[in-house]
Design a protein around this motif. Structure first.
Motif, PDB file in Angstrom:
ATOM      1  N   LEU A   4      49.567 -20.250  25.810  1.00 19.62           N
ATOM      2  CA  LEU A   4      49.551 -19.069  26.189  1.00 19.62           C
ATOM      3  C   LEU A   4      48.127 -18.633  26.513  1.00 19.62           C
ATOM      4  O   LEU A   4      47.726 -17.948  27.438  1.00 19.62           O
ATOM      5  N   SER A   5      47.067 -19.351  25.784  1.00 24.19           N
ATOM      6  CA  SER A   5      45.641 -19.019  26.083  1.00 24.19           C
ATOM      7  C   SER A   5      45.277 -19.650  27.408  1.00 24.19           C
ATOM      8  O   SER A   5      44.883 -18.786  28.218  1.00 24.19           O
ATOM      9  N   ASP A   6      45.770 -20.646  27.837  1.00 22.90           N
ATOM     10  CA  ASP A   6      45.595 -21.115  29.247  1.00 22.90           C
ATOM     11  C   ASP A   6      46.408 -20.418  30.155  1.00 22.90           C
ATOM     12  O   ASP A   6      45.861 -20.157  31.454  1.00 22.90           O
ATOM     13  N   VAL A   7      47.429 -19.749  29.925  1.00 22.45           N
ATOM     14  CA  VAL A   7      48.184 -18.925  30.887  1.00 22.45           C
ATOM     15  C   VAL A   7      47.667 -17.539  30.992  1.00 22.45           C
ATOM     16  O   VAL A   7      47.132 -17.320  32.160  1.00 22.45           O
ATOM     17  N   HIS A   8      47.081 -17.087  30.048  1.00 30.08           N
ATOM     18  CA  HIS A   8      45.983 -15.784  30.209  1.00 30.08           C
ATOM     19  C   HIS A   8      44.866 -16.283  30.979  1.00 30.08           C
ATOM     20  O   HIS A   8      44.331 -15.254  31.634  1.00 30.08           O
ATOM     21  N   ALA A 238      56.871 -12.574  31.119  1.00 35.78           N
ATOM     22  CA  ALA A 238      56.126 -12.230  32.341  1.00 35.78           C
ATOM     23  C   ALA A 238      54.595 -12.862  32.646  1.00 35.78           C
ATOM     24  O   ALA A 238      54.498 -13.386  33.771  1.00 35.78           O
ATOM     25  N   GLU A 239      54.084 -12.927  31.581  1.00 34.87           N
ATOM     26  CA  GLU A 239      52.758 -13.827  31.596  1.00 34.87           C
ATOM     27  C   GLU A 239      52.896 -15.121  32.292  1.00 34.87           C
ATOM     28  O   GLU A 239      52.327 -15.735  33.184  1.00 34.87           O
ATOM     29  N   ARG A 240      54.134 -15.921  31.643  1.00 35.35           N
ATOM     30  CA  ARG A 240      54.225 -17.175  32.212  1.00 35.35           C
ATOM     31  C   ARG A 240      54.768 -17.155  33.501  1.00 35.35           C
ATOM     32  O   ARG A 240      54.577 -18.145  34.302  1.00 35.35           O
ATOM     33  N   HIS A 241      55.608 -16.274  33.872  1.00 37.55           N
ATOM     34  CA  HIS A 241      56.008 -16.336  35.366  1.00 37.55           C
ATOM     35  C   HIS A 241      55.008 -15.981  36.229  1.00 37.55           C
ATOM     36  O   HIS A 241      55.130 -16.700  37.089  1.00 37.55           O
ATOM     37  N   LEU A 242      54.243 -15.120  35.828  1.00 34.62           N
ATOM     38  CA  LEU A 242      52.898 -14.812  36.733  1.00 34.62           C
ATOM     39  C   LEU A 242      52.113 -16.250  36.780  1.00 34.62           C
ATOM     40  O   LEU A 242      51.577 -16.546  37.984  1.00 34.62           O
ATOM     41  N   PHE A 243      51.962 -16.805  35.786  1.00 36.46           N
ATOM     42  CA  PHE A 243      51.476 -18.025  35.724  1.00 36.46           C
ATOM     43  C   PHE A 243      51.899 -19.309  36.814  1.00 36.46           C
ATOM     44  O   PHE A 243      51.203 -19.825  37.633  1.00 36.46           O
ATOM     45  N   LEU A 244      53.021 -19.304  36.757  1.00 30.55           N
ATOM     46  CA  LEU A 244      53.899 -20.239  37.362  1.00 30.55           C
ATOM     47  C   LEU A 244      53.662 -19.818  38.994  1.00 30.55           C
ATOM     48  O   LEU A 244      53.745 -20.729  39.822  1.00 30.55           O
ATOM     49  N   ALA A 245      53.995 -18.580  39.345  1.00 26.90           N
ATOM     50  CA  ALA A 245      53.771 -17.970  40.511  1.00 26.90           C
ATOM     51  C   ALA A 245      52.565 -18.257  41.295  1.00 26.90           C
ATOM     52  O   ALA A 245      52.329 -18.179  42.484  1.00 26.90           O
TER      53      ALA A 245
END
Length: 312
Positions: A4-8, A238-245
């Motif tokens: 999650l830190s890498d996602v952020h 939501a954070e993870r989906h934004l990351f994937l996008a």
């Protein structure tokens, strides 16, 4: 799974790493970046109005359009696609999440739920809008949220999952997941400059449980009990989906893997999306048996049966 830190960290760089004026189309999700233009499509006007207000509050410079529609009908998908194509020259992100647990039911066009929303409708949106995604000058990405990494053998006698019974329903997820993934592989060959991601979001609390019927309604009771221990928080999802996008971790088939080695291999070994060893074995077997071609041939046959064309 990416930390999650890498996602952020990745998400925090969006405003500086991506250009202004991105165009995104979101299909589904009403049940549940600069000056962007965002189209989002769903069945609920109330949810659409709420999301519209939230988006305008978060970004007063953005342009947000809600389209109320039942995308289980391919004829409606074509109408929406024509409308978007008349307004936009390019699309950066096509994000697909429409779904329904209405097993055993069929649309007026003869396609069964939930396969129509998870596969046929989404595939139709992709083929209709793919030329606009290819035309984008920066981010070019298609994300479909379903059951990526849960693929299993395909039932060749029921691609459309029209004959689901209480005894076969738990095999349905893997079957449809494979149909979706193999379809994306076909499309990735046609558009190697576009990133295609088939993602599994884990267990997220949404309003889709309202549609559970019959013996599946028991699942609502089970989830009401175990939900607090298994649900992924909405904010994290939501954070993870934004990351994937948006993340450079997922380059297209013809793209360049990041120099730091953070890019991930796709289902066929190229850069693209995460997949486990066992899933790769399943998909390799399906490819060897010709299912990439068989699945897409079946899909286009249904497109032609319903709309008289493979795309608009």
């Amino acid at each position: 799974m990416v930390s999650l830190s890498d996602v952020h960290a990745s998400n925090s760089r969006i405003s500086s790493s991506l250009p202004a004026g991105l165009v995104a189309v979101f299909v589904g999700g009403t049940n549940g970046i600069g000056e962007p233009r965002v189209y989002f499509i769903g069945r609920s006007q109330d949810a659409g109005d709420r999301i519209l207000a939230e988006c305008k509050t978060l970004n007063t410079d953005g342009e947000f359009t809600f389209i109320k529609a039942d995308v289980s009908l391919l004829s409606v998908v074509d109408e929406i696609s024509r409308d978007i194509k008349s307004k936009e020259k390019a699309i950066n992100l096509l994000f697909l999440t429409a779904g329904s647990p209405a097993f055993g039911e069929k649309t007026s066009e003869g396609l069964a739920f939930p396969a129509v929303l998870v596969h046929y409708s989404r595939a139709r949106f992709i083929v209709n809008l793919l030329p606009l995604v290819q035309r984008a000058t920066s981010l070019r990405r298609v994300v479909t949220v379903a059951a990526g990494s849960k693929e299993s053998p395909i039932n060749p006698n029921d691609y459309a999952a029209a004959n689901v019974t209480p005894f076969t329903i738990f095999k349905l997820r893997g079957h449809i997941a494979s149909v979706v993934t193999l379809s994306l592989e076909t499309l990735a060959k046609r558009a190697p400059e576009v990133t295609f991601i088939h993602e599994y979001p884990g267990t997220v609390k949404t309003g889709i449980g309202r549609e559970l019927r019959g013996f599946l309604s028991v699942m609502k009771i089970v989830l009401s009990i175990i939900g607090p221990w298994v649900y992924i928080p909405h904010e994290e999802s939501a954070e993870r989906h934004l990351f994937l996008a948006t993340s450079a971790k997922y380059p297209p088939r013809a793209g360049t893997v990041p120099d730091d080695g953070s890019g991930v291999p796709g289902t066929t070994g190229e850069a693209g999306m995460d997949s486990g060893v066992e899933v790769k074995k399943v998909l390799m077997q399906l490819r060897e048996e010709g299912y990439v071609e068989k699945v897409w041939e079946h899909t286009e046959e249904e497109f032609k049966r319903i709309t008289a064309s493979v795309s608009i």
